[in-house]
Design a protein around this motif. Structure first.
Motif, PDB file in Angstrom:
ATOM      1  N   PHE A 161       0.782  -1.238   0.000  1.00 20.71           N
ATOM      2  CA  PHE A 161       0.000   0.000   0.000  1.00 20.71           C
ATOM      3  C   PHE A 161       0.814   1.288   0.000  1.00 20.71           C
ATOM      4  O   PHE A 161       0.243   2.373  -0.112  1.00 20.71           O
ATOM      5  N   LEU A 162       2.138   1.207   0.131  1.00 21.90           N
ATOM      6  CA  LEU A 162       2.919   2.447   0.160  1.00 21.90           C
ATOM      7  C   LEU A 162       2.793   3.207  -1.145  1.00 21.90           C
ATOM      8  O   LEU A 162       2.734   4.437  -1.157  1.00 21.90           O
ATOM      9  N   ARG A 163       2.762   2.483  -2.261  1.00 27.08           N
ATOM     10  CA  ARG A 163       2.646   3.153  -3.561  1.00 27.08           C
ATOM     11  C   ARG A 163       1.365   3.977  -3.645  1.00 27.08           C
ATOM     12  O   ARG A 163       1.377   5.131  -4.079  1.00 27.08           O
ATOM     13  N   SER A 164       0.248   3.408  -3.194  1.00 23.55           N
ATOM     14  CA  SER A 164      -1.021   4.148  -3.266  1.00 23.55           C
ATOM     15  C   SER A 164      -1.029   5.315  -2.278  1.00 23.55           C
ATOM     16  O   SER A 164      -1.566   6.388  -2.573  1.00 23.55           O
ATOM     17  N   TYR A 165      -0.409   5.145  -1.090  1.00 19.96           N
ATOM     18  CA  TYR A 165      -0.332   6.247  -0.128  1.00 19.96           C
ATOM     19  C   TYR A 165       0.548   7.376  -0.663  1.00 19.96           C
ATOM     20  O   TYR A 165       0.207   8.562  -0.538  1.00 19.96           O
TER      21      TYR A 165
ATOM     22  N   TYR B 271      -6.209   7.266   5.338  1.00 22.01           N
ATOM     23  CA  TYR B 271      -4.918   6.736   5.755  1.00 22.01           C
ATOM     24  C   TYR B 271      -4.599   7.066   7.211  1.00 22.01           C
ATOM     25  O   TYR B 271      -3.957   6.270   7.908  1.00 22.01           O
ATOM     26  N   THR B 272      -5.045   8.201   7.692  1.00 16.28           N
ATOM     27  CA  THR B 272      -4.822   8.553   9.099  1.00 16.28           C
ATOM     28  C   THR B 272      -5.482   7.529  10.019  1.00 16.28           C
ATOM     29  O   THR B 272      -4.871   7.023  10.974  1.00 16.28           O
ATOM     30  N   ILE B 273      -6.739   7.205   9.732  1.00 16.80           N
ATOM     31  CA  ILE B 273      -7.459   6.219  10.538  1.00 16.80           C
ATOM     32  C   ILE B 273      -6.789   4.849  10.430  1.00 16.80           C
ATOM     33  O   ILE B 273      -6.631   4.124  11.423  1.00 16.80           O
ATOM     34  N   THR B 274      -6.357   4.486   9.231  1.00 13.83           N
ATOM     35  CA  THR B 274      -5.707   3.186   9.018  1.00 13.83           C
ATOM     36  C   THR B 274      -4.404   3.075   9.800  1.00 13.83           C
ATOM     37  O   THR B 274      -4.157   2.071  10.488  1.00 13.83           O
ATOM     38  N   PHE B 275      -3.580   4.100   9.725  1.00 17.31           N
ATOM     39  CA  PHE B 275      -2.289   4.070  10.423  1.00 17.31           C
ATOM     40  C   PHE B 275      -2.470   3.974  11.935  1.00 17.31           C
ATOM     41  O   PHE B 275      -1.801   3.184  12.609  1.00 17.31           O
ATOM     42  N   ILE B 276      -3.348   4.778  12.479  1.00 17.71           N
ATOM     43  CA  ILE B 276      -3.556   4.785  13.933  1.00 17.71           C
ATOM     44  C   ILE B 276      -4.120   3.446  14.401  1.00 17.71           C
ATOM     45  O   ILE B 276      -3.676   2.886  15.417  1.00 17.71           O
ATOM     46  N   THR B 277      -5.104   2.919  13.673  1.00 20.57           N
ATOM     47  CA  THR B 277      -5.717   1.645  14.048  1.00 20.57           C
ATOM     48  C   THR B 277      -4.699   0.514  14.038  1.00 20.57           C
ATOM     49  O   THR B 277      -4.592  -0.270  14.992  1.00 20.57           O
ATOM     50  N   MET B 278      -3.928   0.401  12.962  1.00 21.22           N
ATOM     51  CA  MET B 278      -2.953  -0.671  12.840  1.00 21.22           C
ATOM     52  C   MET B 278      -1.834  -0.527  13.878  1.00 21.22           C
ATOM     53  O   MET B 278      -1.367  -1.512  14.449  1.00 21.22           O
ATOM     54  N   SER B 279      -1.416   0.691  14.129  1.00 21.65           N
ATOM     55  CA  SER B 279      -0.353   0.930  15.106  1.00 21.65           C
ATOM     56  C   SER B 279      -0.777   0.501  16.508  1.00 21.65           C
ATOM     57  O   SER B 279      -0.024  -0.173  17.230  1.00 21.65           O
TER      58      SER B 279
ATOM     59  N   ILE C   4      -7.028  -3.694   5.255  1.00 18.65           N
ATOM     60  CA  ILE C   4      -6.479  -2.356   5.037  1.00 18.65           C
ATOM     61  C   ILE C   4      -7.097  -1.730   3.791  1.00 18.65           C
ATOM     62  O   ILE C   4      -7.482  -0.556   3.789  1.00 18.65           O
ATOM     63  N   GLY C   5      -7.192  -2.537   2.726  1.00 16.10           N
ATOM     64  CA  GLY C   5      -7.793  -2.012   1.499  1.00 16.10           C
ATOM     65  C   GLY C   5      -9.231  -1.573   1.716  1.00 16.10           C
ATOM     66  O   GLY C   5      -9.646  -0.495   1.263  1.00 16.10           O
ATOM     67  N   ALA C   6     -10.011  -2.390   2.429  1.00 14.62           N
ATOM     68  CA  ALA C   6     -11.414  -2.046   2.700  1.00 14.62           C
ATOM     69  C   ALA C   6     -11.508  -0.836   3.628  1.00 14.62           C
ATOM     70  O   ALA C   6     -12.411   0.005   3.476  1.00 14.62           O
ATOM     71  N   MET C   7     -10.595  -0.739   4.606  1.00 13.24           N
ATOM     72  CA  MET C   7     -10.608   0.388   5.536  1.00 13.24           C
ATOM     73  C   MET C   7     -10.335   1.695   4.800  1.00 13.24           C
ATOM     74  O   MET C   7     -11.004   2.710   5.016  1.00 13.24           O
ATOM     75  N   ILE C   8      -9.354   1.665   3.906  1.00 14.08           N
ATOM     76  CA  ILE C   8      -9.023   2.859   3.133  1.00 14.08           C
ATOM     77  C   ILE C   8     -10.189   3.261   2.239  1.00 14.08           C
ATOM     78  O   ILE C   8     -10.617   4.422   2.216  1.00 14.08           O
ATOM     79  N   ALA C   9     -10.732   2.281   1.504  1.00 12.91           N
ATOM     80  CA  ALA C   9     -11.836   2.572   0.587  1.00 12.91           C
ATOM     81  C   ALA C   9     -13.094   2.995   1.343  1.00 12.91           C
ATOM     82  O   ALA C   9     -13.812   3.914   0.922  1.00 12.91           O
ATOM     83  N   GLY C  10     -13.374   2.351   2.486  1.00 10.54           N
ATOM     84  CA  GLY C  10     -14.556   2.694   3.272  1.00 10.54           C
ATOM     85  C   GLY C  10     -14.481   4.093   3.847  1.00 10.54           C
ATOM     86  O   GLY C  10     -15.471   4.854   3.799  1.00 10.54           O
ATOM     87  N   CYS C  11     -13.324   4.446   4.411  1.00 11.98           N
ATOM     88  CA  CYS C  11     -13.158   5.796   4.960  1.00 11.98           C
ATOM     89  C   CYS C  11     -13.284   6.850   3.870  1.00 11.98           C
ATOM     90  O   CYS C  11     -13.889   7.908   4.077  1.00 11.98           O
TER      91      CYS C  11
ATOM     92  N   LEU D 173       4.381   2.552  11.644  1.00 14.86           N
ATOM     93  CA  LEU D 173       3.077   2.823  11.038  1.00 14.86           C
ATOM     94  C   LEU D 173       2.554   4.196  11.454  1.00 14.86           C
ATOM     95  O   LEU D 173       1.979   4.932  10.644  1.00 14.86           O
ATOM     96  N   ALA D 174       2.749   4.549  12.715  1.00 16.83           N
ATOM     97  CA  ALA D 174       2.302   5.863  13.187  1.00 16.83           C
ATOM     98  C   ALA D 174       3.071   6.984  12.500  1.00 16.83           C
ATOM     99  O   ALA D 174       2.525   8.068  12.234  1.00 16.83           O
ATOM    100  N   MET D 175       4.345   6.750  12.180  1.00 20.09           N
ATOM    101  CA  MET D 175       5.194   7.798  11.604  1.00 20.09           C
ATOM    102  C   MET D 175       4.884   8.099  10.143  1.00 20.09           C
ATOM    103  O   MET D 175       5.358   9.106   9.609  1.00 20.09           O
ATOM    104  N   TYR D 176       4.083   7.255   9.494  1.00 19.92           N
ATOM    105  CA  TYR D 176       3.665   7.605   8.130  1.00 19.92           C
ATOM    106  C   TYR D 176       2.841   8.893   8.136  1.00 19.92           C
ATOM    107  O   TYR D 176       2.739   9.574   7.108  1.00 19.92           O
ATOM    108  N   LEU D 177       2.256   9.211   9.278  1.00 24.60           N
ATOM    109  CA  LEU D 177       1.421  10.403   9.375  1.00 24.60           C
ATOM    110  C   LEU D 177       2.205  11.683   9.151  1.00 24.60           C
ATOM    111  O   LEU D 177       1.626  12.722   8.808  1.00 24.60           O
TER     112      LEU D 177
END
Length: 426
Positions: free
Chosen positions: A245-249, A380-388, A365-372, A300-304
């Motif tokens: 997912f880094l490429r899409s982010y 991506y903010t929600i995804t990073f925090i949740t996974m972290s 992760i894909g569904a979380m990104i698309a759903g948000c 994961l948190a630092m991607y923010l």
């Protein structure tokens, strides 16, 4: 040796025997395999070219991971029965054929792309598991996790090369379809190099002992490493993000190239791995795994904070340190709970859990990104925090509740294993 890893192994064999010709051939075969895989980190561009999005990417890669998970159960037993060489070479052939098949994919809705990704992941899983098992079996007494860790450092070299090649290909002014074809050609060439080096590395592999093999269920019940299985699952969920997912982010925040991330990631991981190759034995695989997953959580948190290419090294350094620690601690530390004659089963059990983390994590992760995104939320903010937070919680629970991993010796368990076999024959 720390009491967290109890082994009766002696270290009387000289270091140069551990790192002989066969090891280095396997080392560079493994490097080529990772170059093959990491050169496909722009797989999102292929999916996007066919009209897909992150959801399709997650579903396709998740489907492939499902095949890898199911295949690993059979691959582990097969390695124990026929030896790593047969599985290693056969898996590379399947991987190369699957990559060639991608030239005939023309639509995102075609079952062909799912089938090819499935075959690719089965081949990748088999080659990966067989290479680790081969090194683990040949390792001098008391040094299995060390050699597995050093072998894994080859992956960081490949990880630094593949994405840079991808960036170079996609920086050219040629049509997108041509760039995608070149990406697959590079992966195919790297897979071919891996096959040749593997053929040479395993030329003198001794024949496997014949006899009754206990069932997979019996072996897992007898030797499983407990909480380390949960940590392997967490590892699988965490390490897939930059690969998939880094490429899409990066595209979302306006960053064109991602090669710098993987270069910093690879250099950090390679350096830290060599500096700490004996660390799991010194502080215990349990503690090393906990520290590694916490670093993965932090990455994961630092991607923010990443909003331009110059900030990509921030999560890259943390992710590199994490990977350097968790691979030998979790994969090596979990597999040594099995005697050497069943090390193929043990290694693939750990990799099954890693793949299971990816299997669930990729579509999640894909569904979380698309759903948000569908609800106009910061995807991506929600995804990073949740996974972290999820990874940090698992790591802390491991440190609190997990028992130390015990390194098994075949000699100490021959009577026990004969008993297992006898019970199955009743």
């Amino acid at each position: 040796m720390n009491s967290a890893v109890v082994a009766s192994e002696e270290t009387s064999i000289e270091p140069q025997i551990a790192y002989g010709r066969e090891f280095w051939l396997a080392y560079f075969a493994h490097t080529a395999l990772i170059v093959c895989n990491s050169s496909l980190f722009r797989y999102f561009d292929f999916v996007s070219f066919l009209g897909g999005d992150e959801y399709d990417l997650g579903m396709i890669t998740g489907f492939g991971m499902a095949g890898a998970v199911l295949a690993r159960f059979a691959q582990g037993t097969l390695i124990d029965r026929v030896g790593p060489r047969v599985v290693w070479l056969g898996s590379l052939v399947l991987l190369i054929v699957a990559l060639i098949g991608h030239f005939w994919v023309t639509t995102i809705d075609s079952p062909l792309i799912y089938g090819l990704r499935l075959c690719y992941m089965i081949g990748l899983a088999g080659a990966f598991g067989a290479s680790i098992t081969s090194i683990s079996i040949k390792a001098p007494k008391g040094r299995s996790t060390e050699l597995i860790g050093v072998l894994g450092s080859s992956g960081f070299i490949g990880l630094g090369i593949g994405p840079v090649l991808g960036d170079f290909i996609f920086s050219e002014s040629t049509p997108l379809e041509t760039k995608i074809h070149l990406m697959f050609l590079v992966a195919i060439a790297a897979g071919g190099v891996a096959f040749i080096l593997t053929f040479l590395a395993t030329w003198n592999e001794p024949p496997r002992p014949t006899g009754h093999h206990p069932s997979l269920v019996k072996l897992i019940r007898q030797y499983h490493p407990g909480w380390m299985l949960v940590m392997a699952f967490a590892m699988g969920m965490g390490v897939i993000f930059p690969q998939i997912f880094l490429r899409s982010y990066a595209k979302e925040v306006g960053i064109a190239n991602i090669g710098s991330f993987f270069l910093v990631y690879a250099v950090t991981a390679f350096t830290f791995r060599l500096m700490t190759r004996r660390l799991p034995e010194q502080i215990g695989v349990k503690t090393a795994a906990t520290i590694g997953i916490l670093f993965l959580s932090a990455s994961l948190a630092m991607y923010l904070v990443v909003h331009n290419p110059w900030l990509l090294p921030v999560p890259a350094v943390l992710c590199g340190i994490a990977h350097a620690l968790i691979f030998p601690a979790i994969i090596g530390g979990g597999s040594i709970a099995f005697p050497k004659k069943y090390r193929g089963t043990g290694t693939n059990l750990m990799l099954v859990l890693v793949d299971s983390g990816g299997l669930i994590g990729q579509p999640l992760i894909g569904a979380m990104i698309a759903g948000c995104r569908a609800f106009d939320l910061p995807s991506y903010t929600i995804t990073f925090i949740t996974m972290s937070l999820l990874l940090a919680t698992i790591a802390l629970l491991n440190q609190r509740f997990a028992k130390p991993v015990i390194a098994r010796e075949e000699e100490l368990h021959e009577v026990e294993e004969r008993s297992m076999c006898a019970n199955e024959n009743l």
